[in-house]
Design a protein around this motif. Structure first.
Motif, PDB file in Angstrom:
ATOM      1  N   TYR A  68       0.828  -1.216   0.000  1.00 55.53           N
ATOM      2  CA  TYR A  68       0.000   0.000   0.000  1.00 55.53           C
ATOM      3  C   TYR A  68       0.863   1.268   0.000  1.00 55.53           C
ATOM      4  O   TYR A  68       0.534   2.249  -0.648  1.00 55.53           O
ATOM      5  CB  TYR A  68      -0.957  -0.015   1.199  1.00 55.53           C
ATOM      6  N   ARG A  69       1.955   1.218   0.729  1.00 55.87           N
ATOM      7  CA  ARG A  69       2.854   2.374   0.746  1.00 55.87           C
ATOM      8  C   ARG A  69       3.453   2.632  -0.634  1.00 55.87           C
ATOM      9  O   ARG A  69       3.531   3.764  -1.079  1.00 55.87           O
ATOM     10  CB  ARG A  69       4.024   2.124   1.700  1.00 55.87           C
ATOM     11  N   ARG A  70       3.899   1.536  -1.254  1.00 55.07           N
ATOM     12  CA  ARG A  70       4.505   1.711  -2.573  1.00 55.07           C
ATOM     13  C   ARG A  70       3.470   2.196  -3.580  1.00 55.07           C
ATOM     14  O   ARG A  70       3.757   2.999  -4.447  1.00 55.07           O
ATOM     15  CB  ARG A  70       5.172   0.412  -3.041  1.00 55.07           C
ATOM     16  N   LEU A  71       2.241   1.702  -3.437  1.00 56.09           N
ATOM     17  CA  LEU A  71       1.177   2.129  -4.340  1.00 56.09           C
ATOM     18  C   LEU A  71       0.938   3.634  -4.224  1.00 56.09           C
ATOM     19  O   LEU A  71       0.946   4.350  -5.228  1.00 56.09           O
ATOM     20  CB  LEU A  71      -0.115   1.357  -4.037  1.00 56.09           C
ATOM     21  N   SER A  72       0.783   4.133  -2.992  1.00 55.39           N
ATOM     22  CA  SER A  72       0.534   5.575  -2.871  1.00 55.39           C
ATOM     23  C   SER A  72       1.784   6.368  -3.212  1.00 55.39           C
ATOM     24  O   SER A  72       1.709   7.453  -3.800  1.00 55.39           O
ATOM     25  CB  SER A  72       0.026   5.930  -1.476  1.00 55.39           C
ATOM     26  N   ASN A  73       2.919   5.791  -2.898  1.00 53.69           N
ATOM     27  CA  ASN A  73       4.186   6.482  -3.141  1.00 53.69           C
ATOM     28  C   ASN A  73       4.510   6.591  -4.640  1.00 53.69           C
ATOM     29  O   ASN A  73       5.374   7.366  -5.018  1.00 53.69           O
ATOM     30  CB  ASN A  73       5.321   5.719  -2.425  1.00 53.69           C
ATOM     31  N   SER A  74       3.847   5.802  -5.462  1.00 51.22           N
ATOM     32  CA  SER A  74       4.145   5.889  -6.894  1.00 51.22           C
ATOM     33  C   SER A  74       2.950   6.469  -7.653  1.00 51.22           C
ATOM     34  O   SER A  74       2.944   6.487  -8.867  1.00 51.22           O
ATOM     35  CB  SER A  74       4.494   4.500  -7.430  1.00 51.22           C
TER      36      SER A  74
HETATM   37  C1  LIG Z   1       8.875   6.692  -1.904  1.00 58.39           C
HETATM   38  O1  LIG Z   1       9.469   7.233  -3.059  1.00 58.39           O
HETATM   39  C2  LIG Z   1      10.673   7.924  -2.830  1.00 58.39           C
HETATM   40  C3  LIG Z   1      11.130   8.590  -4.122  1.00 58.39           C
HETATM   41  O2  LIG Z   1      10.886   7.764  -5.222  1.00 58.39           O
HETATM   42  C4  LIG Z   1      11.717   6.953  -2.266  1.00 58.39           C
HETATM   43  O3  LIG Z   1      12.905   7.616  -1.980  1.00 58.39           O
HETATM   44  C5  LIG Z   1      11.154   6.345  -0.981  1.00 58.39           C
HETATM   45  O4  LIG Z   1      12.029   5.377  -0.466  1.00 58.39           O
HETATM   46  C6  LIG Z   1       9.802   5.696  -1.241  1.00 58.39           C
HETATM   47  N1  LIG Z   1       9.242   5.236   0.015  1.00 58.39           N
HETATM   48  C7  LIG Z   1       8.615   4.070   0.125  1.00 58.39           C
HETATM   49  C8  LIG Z   1       8.072   3.761   1.483  1.00 58.39           C
HETATM   50  O5  LIG Z   1       8.463   3.301  -0.798  1.00 58.39           O
END
Ligand SMILES: *[C@@H]1O[C@H](CO)[C@@H](O)[C@H](O)[C@H]1NC(C)=O
Ligand SMILES: *[C@@H]1O[C@H](CO)[C@@H](O)[C@H](O)[C@H]1NC(C)=O
Ligand SMILES: *[C@@H]1O[C@H](CO)[C@@H](O)[C@H](O)[C@H]1NC(C)=O
Ligand SMILES: *[C@@H]1O[C@H](CO)[C@@H](O)[C@H](O)[C@H]1NC(C)=O
Length: 202
Positions: free
Chosen positions: A152-158
């Motif tokens: 879920y984190r990666r999903l929102s983070n991307s």
């Molecule tokens: C979220 O994305 C940033 C930049 O792409 C990255 O540095 C970071 O580690 C990511 N965090 C997670 C929790 O995936």
């Protein structure tokens, strides 16, 4: 397995637990209707984060309690995805999004009542310096499965996080949510098939 669920339903919070299982499919269908009708057709774009198929396959081998916890964790994390200041920029029907989220929160609460006696209530975690509502929601919820939370984190983070909530990123979230809810409904159906009929209903 029959006996296990019977014990689970009989010994804990019986009415809530068994009723929840019976209602789950109806509410899940309602939530899917709202999310599909709150905007246009689902996007053709591929999600930047693949669906967590492996986690969803593995959970079938787990005990019923763990499966219920898995459903709860998913519902809470789905709720977290939408805790964002710029949700309105998705331009979805605000009434439908409200109904959709109300159902998700309600489902999460009901399954929580059902599993509370089994797993205990974990205390909320401290946030690791994250400030926005979404990361806060994800890091304070009691997800027991780090790989699920990571998905879920990666999903929102991307999607919504880097774009500040663009229309296209919200559509990706919506499409993945539909898939997640469909898979959770199948999982709940498999639990229901193994559970004895609710004697209180007869
Ligand atoms: C979220 O994305 C940033 C930049 O792409 C990255 O540095 C970071 O580690 C990511 N965090 C997670 C929790 O995936
Ligand atoms: C919800 O239920 C209705 C009536 O049973 C059915 O026609 C519809 O296809 C279902 N929708 C979803 C998204 O499952
Ligand atoms: C956990 O998630 C639910 C629904 O997504 C949310 O309402 C609740 O506030 C979250 N819990 C915490 C401690 O943030
Ligand atoms: C919401 O959108 C505004 C304007 O595009 C942006 O400045 C802000 O950072 C966004 N908020 C979040 C939480 O992404």
């Amino acid at each position: 397995m029959f006996r296990l669920l019977f014990v689970l339903c009989g010994a804990l919070t019986p009415v809530l637990c068994c009723d929840w299982l019976e209602r789950y499919h109806k509410l899940s269908n309602d939530s899917l209707v709202h999310i599909q009708l709150m905007g246009g057709g689902l996007t053709e774009q591929q999600s930047p984060v693949p669906f967590p198929d492996k986690l969803y396959r593995q959970i079938y081998k787990a005990k019923v309690e763990s499966q219920l916890v898995f459903i709860r964790d998913n519902l809470e994390l789905i709720g977290c995805l939408y805790r964002h200041d710029n949700l309105s920029s998705a331009s979805w029907d605000p009434i439908r999004i409200k109904h959709f989220l109300d159902i998700i929160y309600r489902q999460a609460e009901e399954v929580t009542a059902c599993v509370r006696g089994q797993t205990g209530r974990e205390t909320a975690r401290e946030t690791d310096g994250e400030t926005d509502g979404l990361s806060h929601c994800m890091s304070t919820n009691r997800t027991t499965n780090p790989r699920l939370r990571d998905f879920y984190r990666r999903l929102s983070n991307s999607t919504v996080t880097p774009t500040g909530g663009s229309v296209a990123s919200w559509e990706l979230i919506r499409k993945q949510t539909v898939r997640l809810l469909q898979r959770l409904d199948l999982l709940a159906a498999s639990i229901r098939r193994r559970s004895p009929p609710n004697p209180q209903r007869h």
